[in-house]
Design an enzyme around this catalytic site. Structure first.
Site, short mmCIF file in Angstrom:
data_model
loop_
_atom_site.label_atom_id
_atom_site.label_comp_id
_atom_site.label_asym_id
_atom_site.label_seq_id
_atom_site.Cartn_x
_atom_site.Cartn_y
_atom_site.Cartn_z
N ALA A 32 27.44 31.26 49.42
CA ALA A 32 27.90 31.99 50.61
C ALA A 32 27.68 33.48 50.33
CB ALA A 32 29.35 31.67 50.95
N HIS A 34 26.76 37.35 50.09
CA HIS A 34 26.89 38.52 50.96
C HIS A 34 26.35 39.73 50.20
CE1 HIS A 34 30.30 39.33 48.37
NE2 HIS A 34 30.87 38.20 48.73
N GLY A 36 27.75 42.04 48.63
CA GLY A 36 28.41 42.27 47.34
C GLY A 36 27.67 41.52 46.24
N HIS A 37 27.34 40.25 46.50
CA HIS A 37 26.56 39.48 45.53
C HIS A 37 25.18 40.12 45.35
CE1 HIS A 37 29.09 36.01 47.19
NE2 HIS A 37 29.37 35.98 45.90
N GLN A 61 37.84 25.32 38.92
CA GLN A 61 38.56 26.60 39.03
C GLN A 61 39.39 26.69 40.31
OE1 GLN A 61 34.81 28.94 39.00
NE2 GLN A 61 35.85 30.27 40.46
N GLY A 150 31.46 41.09 39.17
CA GLY A 150 32.01 42.13 40.04
C GLY A 150 33.42 42.54 39.64
N GLU A 151 33.73 43.82 39.83
CA GLU A 151 35.10 44.30 39.61
C GLU A 151 36.04 43.78 40.70
OE1 GLU A 151 35.12 48.55 39.20
OE2 GLU A 151 34.38 48.46 37.13
N ASP A 153 36.70 40.86 41.13
CA ASP A 153 37.50 39.92 40.34
C ASP A 153 37.72 40.56 38.97
OD1 ASP A 153 37.41 37.44 42.21
OD2 ASP A 153 35.35 38.16 42.11
N SER A 188 33.78 39.32 50.64
CA SER A 188 34.16 38.07 50.00
C SER A 188 33.60 36.91 50.82
CB SER A 188 35.69 37.97 49.96
OG SER A 188 36.08 36.64 49.72
P1 AMP Z 1 31.89 34.46 43.77
O1 AMP Z 1 30.72 33.87 44.47
O2 AMP Z 1 32.99 34.85 44.68
O3 AMP Z 1 32.35 33.63 42.59
O4 AMP Z 1 31.39 35.84 43.16
C1 AMP Z 1 30.30 35.89 42.30
C2 AMP Z 1 30.27 37.24 41.64
O5 AMP Z 1 30.11 38.24 42.63
C3 AMP Z 1 31.56 37.56 40.86
O6 AMP Z 1 31.24 38.25 39.68
C4 AMP Z 1 32.29 38.44 41.83
O7 AMP Z 1 33.20 39.33 41.20
C5 AMP Z 1 31.15 39.19 42.48
N1 AMP Z 1 31.55 39.72 43.80
C6 AMP Z 1 32.04 39.00 44.84
N2 AMP Z 1 32.35 39.84 45.85
C7 AMP Z 1 32.07 41.09 45.43
C8 AMP Z 1 32.19 42.39 46.01
N3 AMP Z 1 32.68 42.56 47.23
N4 AMP Z 1 31.80 43.44 45.28
C9 AMP Z 1 31.32 43.28 44.02
N5 AMP Z 1 31.17 42.10 43.42
C10 AMP Z 1 31.55 41.01 44.11
#
Ligand code: AMP
Length: 283
Positions: A32, A34, A36-37, A61, A150-151, A153, A188
């Site tokens: 999913a 975005h 940020g990724h 998790q 990412g920060e 998390d 997110s």
């Molecule tokens: P996830 O798919 O939510 O597990 O996120 C994958 C990676 O992308 C993790 O290291 C997250 O911290 C990072 N991440 C998700 N959203 C953001 C964001 N808005 N800004 C920076 N890093 C992000």
């Protein structure tokens, strides 16, 4: 773009690349995707020859079955987004649950010196054992030189750094800034589940964090925590789960502040059953 579903295949390809001297970056995700990724992937493309992006919704998790079931899955558009960034230097690894867990869907138990017991660890029991189990497994398969987290998390980033340190895993962990929508809401995958009313309310979370940062300059941690809790009372759409001011190193809530330590505020909020987290550096 190369897309792999099986660890044996991606492992073999990456070993060939390593022999050629190529530097491997790794960005683990749950899909999913975005912006940020994509910011993480772009950063990885800048300093690695090949960037492996994993797309895997990791069951161990999730401490809440309905959160796992409702987690957005948008594989085709994820691939299109990655392809639009770079067709040649990105490899996608999208394993089945069995490719990762080999019939034993359980997490390992980890000790991260207490980092895992604060905040998300408290409110999502078992979450970090699941995260560390899957990330450790990915590191064994991908064997990256650099891995990007990412920060957003922040606690997860701290825990991964600790895991790599404690287990002498030969990878450099790179933390990346939080990417936000123009109204301040931290990007997110779960944002896609917000109704328009919830989406309109959600920027309040970052607005409160920014104001808390200002308050922290002249007030005690306790006073700021009380002020934030007050802001969410009777909100109607957003329900505060926790707001904590913690030491960046130990992630422990602080009692008294000194100039020598770095502090960060962490927040978790529910909009109906959708859980949103965010954080901000305070000094
Ligand atoms: P996830 O798919 O939510 O597990 O996120 C994958 C990676 O992308 C993790 O290291 C997250 O911290 C990072 N991440 C998700 N959203 C953001 C964001 N808005 N800004 C920076 N890093 C992000």
């Amino acid at each position: 773009m190369l897309v792999y579903q099986e660890k044996t295949q991606i492992k073999a390809e990456l070993e060939l690349r390593k022999v050629k001297g190529q530097v491997i970056g790794f960005v683990p995700t749950m899909g999913a995707l975005h912006q940020g990724h994509l910011a993480l992937v772009k950063q990885a493309l800048n300093s690695n020859d090949i960037v492996v992006v994993s797309i895997f919704v990791n069951p161990t998790q999730f401490n809440n079955a309905s959160d796992l079931e409702k987690y957005p899955r948008t594989f085709d558009s994820d691939i299109a987004l990655l392809e639009s960034l770079n067709e040649d230097r990105i490899m996608v690894y999208t394993p089945s649950v069995d490719d990762i867990y080999e019939g034993n869907l359980r997490s390992q138990k980890f000790d991260f010196d207490g980092l895992e017991r604060e905040m998300e660890g408290k409110y999502r029991p078992g979450h970090f054992d699941g995260v560390a189990t899957v990330v450790k497994r990915f590191f064994e398969i991908v064997n990256p030189d650099n891995a990007y987290f990412g920060e957003k998390d922040f606690q997860q980033l701290a825990i991964i750094k600790r895991m790599v340190n404690k287990n002498d895993i030969p990878v450099t962990i790179i933390g990346c800034k939080i990417h936000r929508e123009s109204d301040g809401l931290a990007m997110s995958s779960r944002n896609a589940r917000l109704t328009s009313e919830q989406r309109n309310a959600a920027p309040f979370i970052y607005a409160v964090l920014k104001e808390a940062k200002q308050e922290f300059a002249s007030k005690s941690a306790n006073e700021v925590v009380k002020w934030v809790e007050e802001q969410f009372k009777g909100h109607g759409i957003l329900e505060l789960e926790y707001f904590i001011i913690a030491d960046e190193k130990t992630l422990r809530p602080i009692r008294n502040k000194t100039d020598k330590r770095r502090y960060r505020a962490f927040i978790a909020v529910y909009a109906d059953d959708i859980r949103l987290i965010d954080n901000i550096a305070l000094n």
